[in-house]
Design a protein around this motif. Sequence first.
Motif, mmCIF file in Angstrom:
data_model
loop_
_atom_site.group_PDB
_atom_site.id
_atom_site.type_symbol
_atom_site.label_atom_id
_atom_site.label_comp_id
_atom_site.label_asym_id
_atom_site.label_seq_id
_atom_site.Cartn_x
_atom_site.Cartn_y
_atom_site.Cartn_z
ATOM 1 N N ASP A 146 6.266 7.738 -16.115
ATOM 2 C CA ASP A 146 5.462 7.971 -17.310
ATOM 3 C C ASP A 146 4.184 7.152 -17.267
ATOM 4 N N ALA A 147 4.261 5.987 -16.654
ATOM 5 C CA ALA A 147 3.093 5.110 -16.553
ATOM 6 C C ALA A 147 2.594 5.086 -15.113
ATOM 7 N N GLY A 148 2.461 6.271 -14.506
ATOM 8 C CA GLY A 148 2.119 6.359 -13.085
ATOM 9 C C GLY A 148 0.822 5.676 -12.717
ATOM 10 N N VAL A 149 -0.240 5.914 -13.524
ATOM 11 C CA VAL A 149 -1.543 5.334 -13.205
ATOM 12 C C VAL A 149 -1.477 3.814 -13.319
ATOM 13 N N LEU A 150 -0.812 3.368 -14.342
ATOM 14 C CA LEU A 150 -0.659 1.916 -14.543
ATOM 15 C C LEU A 150 0.084 1.302 -13.361
ATOM 16 N N TYR A 151 1.161 1.982 -12.947
ATOM 17 C CA TYR A 151 1.943 1.520 -11.800
ATOM 18 C C TYR A 151 1.061 1.421 -10.561
ATOM 19 N N PHE A 152 0.246 2.451 -10.364
ATOM 20 C CA PHE A 152 -0.629 2.478 -9.191
ATOM 21 C C PHE A 152 -1.534 1.245 -9.164
ATOM 22 N N PHE A 153 -2.171 0.966 -10.300
ATOM 23 C CA PHE A 153 -3.088 -0.181 -10.323
ATOM 24 C C PHE A 153 -2.339 -1.496 -10.216
ATOM 25 N N ALA A 154 -1.181 -1.555 -10.832
ATOM 26 C CA ALA A 154 -0.406 -2.801 -10.796
ATOM 27 C C ALA A 154 0.021 -3.114 -9.369
ATOM 28 N N VAL A 187 -6.286 5.427 -2.729
ATOM 29 C CA VAL A 187 -7.238 5.377 -3.836
ATOM 30 C C VAL A 187 -8.014 6.697 -3.909
ATOM 31 N N SER A 188 -8.239 7.326 -2.751
ATOM 32 C CA SER A 188 -8.834 8.669 -2.774
ATOM 33 C C SER A 188 -7.872 9.646 -3.428
ATOM 34 N N GLY A 189 -6.589 9.493 -3.096
ATOM 35 C CA GLY A 189 -5.576 10.364 -3.699
ATOM 36 C C GLY A 189 -5.556 10.221 -5.202
ATOM 37 N N LEU A 190 -5.704 8.989 -5.673
ATOM 38 C CA LEU A 190 -5.730 8.791 -7.135
ATOM 39 C C LEU A 190 -6.997 9.405 -7.728
ATOM 40 N N GLY A 191 -8.115 9.245 -7.011
ATOM 41 C CA GLY A 191 -9.360 9.862 -7.468
ATOM 42 C C GLY A 191 -9.212 11.370 -7.568
ATOM 43 N N VAL A 213 0.837 -1.196 0.000
ATOM 44 C CA VAL A 213 0.000 0.000 0.000
ATOM 45 C C VAL A 213 0.875 1.250 0.000
ATOM 46 N N PHE A 214 1.956 1.221 0.767
ATOM 47 C CA PHE A 214 2.839 2.391 0.786
ATOM 48 C C PHE A 214 3.480 2.620 -0.579
ATOM 49 N N LEU A 215 3.727 1.528 -1.308
ATOM 50 C CA LEU A 215 4.356 1.678 -2.633
ATOM 51 C C LEU A 215 3.491 2.528 -3.571
ATOM 52 N N THR A 216 2.161 2.409 -3.412
ATOM 53 C CA THR A 216 1.301 3.140 -4.335
ATOM 54 C C THR A 216 1.434 4.648 -4.166
ATOM 55 N N TYR A 217 1.889 5.091 -2.976
ATOM 56 C CA TYR A 217 2.001 6.527 -2.739
ATOM 57 C C TYR A 217 3.106 7.169 -3.560
ATOM 58 N N ALA A 218 3.972 6.330 -4.139
ATOM 59 C CA ALA A 218 5.123 6.865 -4.870
ATOM 60 C C ALA A 218 4.695 7.779 -6.000
ATOM 61 N N VAL A 219 3.550 7.480 -6.642
ATOM 62 C CA VAL A 219 3.178 8.250 -7.826
ATOM 63 C C VAL A 219 2.112 9.302 -7.550
ATOM 64 N N LEU A 220 1.729 9.466 -6.268
ATOM 65 C CA LEU A 220 0.675 10.443 -5.991
ATOM 66 C C LEU A 220 1.260 11.848 -5.891
ATOM 67 N N PHE A 240 -3.157 -4.395 9.732
ATOM 68 C CA PHE A 240 -4.244 -4.576 8.767
ATOM 69 C C PHE A 240 -5.145 -3.351 8.747
ATOM 70 N N PHE A 241 -5.395 -2.866 9.933
ATOM 71 C CA PHE A 241 -6.228 -1.677 10.061
ATOM 72 C C PHE A 241 -5.577 -0.500 9.345
ATOM 73 N N LEU A 242 -4.282 -0.354 9.619
ATOM 74 C CA LEU A 242 -3.501 0.718 8.996
ATOM 75 C C LEU A 242 -3.542 0.594 7.481
ATOM 76 N N ALA A 243 -3.319 -0.632 7.005
ATOM 77 C CA ALA A 243 -3.272 -0.852 5.553
ATOM 78 C C ALA A 243 -4.611 -0.497 4.922
ATOM 79 N N GLU A 244 -5.676 -0.836 5.606
ATOM 80 C CA GLU A 244 -7.004 -0.562 5.062
ATOM 81 C C GLU A 244 -7.214 0.943 4.893
ATOM 82 N N TYR A 245 -6.812 1.695 5.911
ATOM 83 C CA TYR A 245 -6.973 3.150 5.818
ATOM 84 C C TYR A 245 -6.027 3.735 4.782
ATOM 85 N N LEU A 246 -4.793 3.212 4.755
ATOM 86 C CA LEU A 246 -3.828 3.741 3.787
ATOM 87 C C LEU A 246 -4.307 3.495 2.363
ATOM 88 N N GLU A 247 -4.912 2.331 2.180
ATOM 89 C CA GLU A 247 -5.454 2.003 0.865
ATOM 90 C C GLU A 247 -6.543 3.001 0.490
#
Lengths: 402, 214
Positions: free
Chosen positions: A131-139, A274-278, A112-119, A263-270
């Motif tokens: 260059d493929a930030g959105v793709l990276y996020f979903f992957a 995903v809100s950040g991506l939105g 989950v923390f990895l996804t923050y790299a492109v926000l 787990f709780f932390l991960a859920e909130y971070l997720e």
Amino acid sequence: MISPGAVDQVFVTLKDWIVFHTPAPLQTLVSIVIEVATIIVVFAALFALATVFERKGLGRMQNRYGPNRVGPFGVFQPIADAVKSLTKEDVVPRAADHVVHYLAPLVLVGVVFLTYAVLPVGRNMTAVNLDAGVLYFFAVGAATELAIFMAGWSSHNKYSLLGAMRAIAQMVSYEIPLILSSVAVIMIAGTLSTVKIVELQARYSNGLAHWYVFTPWGLAGFILFMIAATAETNRSPFDLPEGESEIISGYFIEYSGFKFALFFLAEYLEMFAVSGLGITLFLGGWSSPVSFLAWIPSWLWFFGKLLALLFAFIWVRGTVPRLRMDQLMNFAWKFMLPMTLVTILSAGIWHFLTVAVVGPKPLGGVIRWLVCALVIFVPYITLARVLERGRRIEKRVYRFAE
Amino acid sequence: MLGEGIIQGLVETARNFFGSYVEKDRLTTVQYPEERHTLPEASRVFPILLYDGDDAAKGLRCVACQICEKECPPRCIHIEKSKDKKPDFVGKQQFYPAVFDIDVAVCMSCQICVEVCPFDAIRMDKVYELSTSDRFGGLLWTKEQLSKPNEYYQKIHPMEAAETDERRVKELAEAQAKAAAAAAKAAQTASPAPGDASGNGASAAAKPATAVHE
């Protein structure tokens, strides 16, 4: 007097100053460490804030006070929670697969923390401009499913496994509308880079920003994206994988102490991610909606929007009860998927209804807007009619009770 | 239309959310240590022993008949009868409890002891914060801890207390009338030969007089 631009870039300047004063061979490393540490600290702090906000918000929605005992208005409640979860015994079931059981929460939080790299959390404040930030996020985001299944499988518990299977089914199903709803943005923006997408939205005409949420396809896409994001992050009303009343918390039932907190932390971070991506895709990232408010620092805009979306999540949680599994799947495949496809179609029409086709700006713009809105609205009504056909909502009659 | 119900629900929760900051009646929570419910008059928690007057040892109504001890379903009452006697409110010589212990941990607040007591000596208190750090001695309440003046009972259960007091005044008046009649009769029969008998009658009549004063 400090200029707004300097306040906006204060963190970037600070980092550059620190990096500048380190020896040359260490500069890259220090730069990376600063960025990673900042992301971890800021979003973990936001997690602490979010838990207390959520509990107080839910309380108020149910006409309760919520936590108000620890510190003024209960703001130190997360500290009490942290102390509690840290001092709890860490129980691992004897039959569990110890290694996988141990790794699952770590993988989850790490991924989950990895996804923050492109926000982009502010102007020039993106850890990695891919260059493929959105793709990276979903992957990377899809790897959370792996971690959840690791947790469910390794616990060697029926309920865990049921929860994990539900989670996989749900997350795989909702990944499709999630990605398809962002495809519309990618089509119009013509780039997968999160930084570029925000920059495209940070332009103004007549004082109004070019946020994609102000277009019909963007509005529909945003709503669909947030619905899919709710399902993706296993939040109410899509919290079947952790339904307390049915499968006693699902995949993390066999976790206690700090692993449970992870787990709780991960859920909130997720949820934040995903809100950040939105925000990045639809709400103009760090940009202000109107040009005269552009002096407010970009990072304040981003976190303000994040808190607003967080409140929306809490609001929905306080309102909607949990779905049934078949309702969940029907909703994903029979409603979300067609609607996202319609959104893409509408975005395509928007792209081709240029000034040459619909005429000059004021009237032409309105025509373009209405046509694209109609392209979404008519299928929506039709789909709703079809889905609700033959379904009568009436008062439930209990045969044996009452 | 699809989604309409969810919007309605969202409006309702939003109304609750903002309303709870504006209207205080929405919040039904009583924040216990700072705020408390006013208890209904009939509420009961734990028995107390009543006494008349100021002195708990002298005015205790209990005559150690041990009915409550026998009737108590969880058997939390322990009574030891005294060897000597003391006068009760009408002046009759009665035993009194040398030891009267109730175990707070065992009592189930059933009020049966109150129902069976013929002397209006045991009643229910409303105090409910009975926790203690000593789980043996602290939860075993002795006669001294249980004794409460009648004024306290009048305060916590005004209606019940009024009824009891009225009845007791009547009983006292009857006892006095009876004693006065007995004294008069004794005086009449003893008038030809005044001596020991009249002395006994006078002492019997004098006892209730002190009680009346009380």
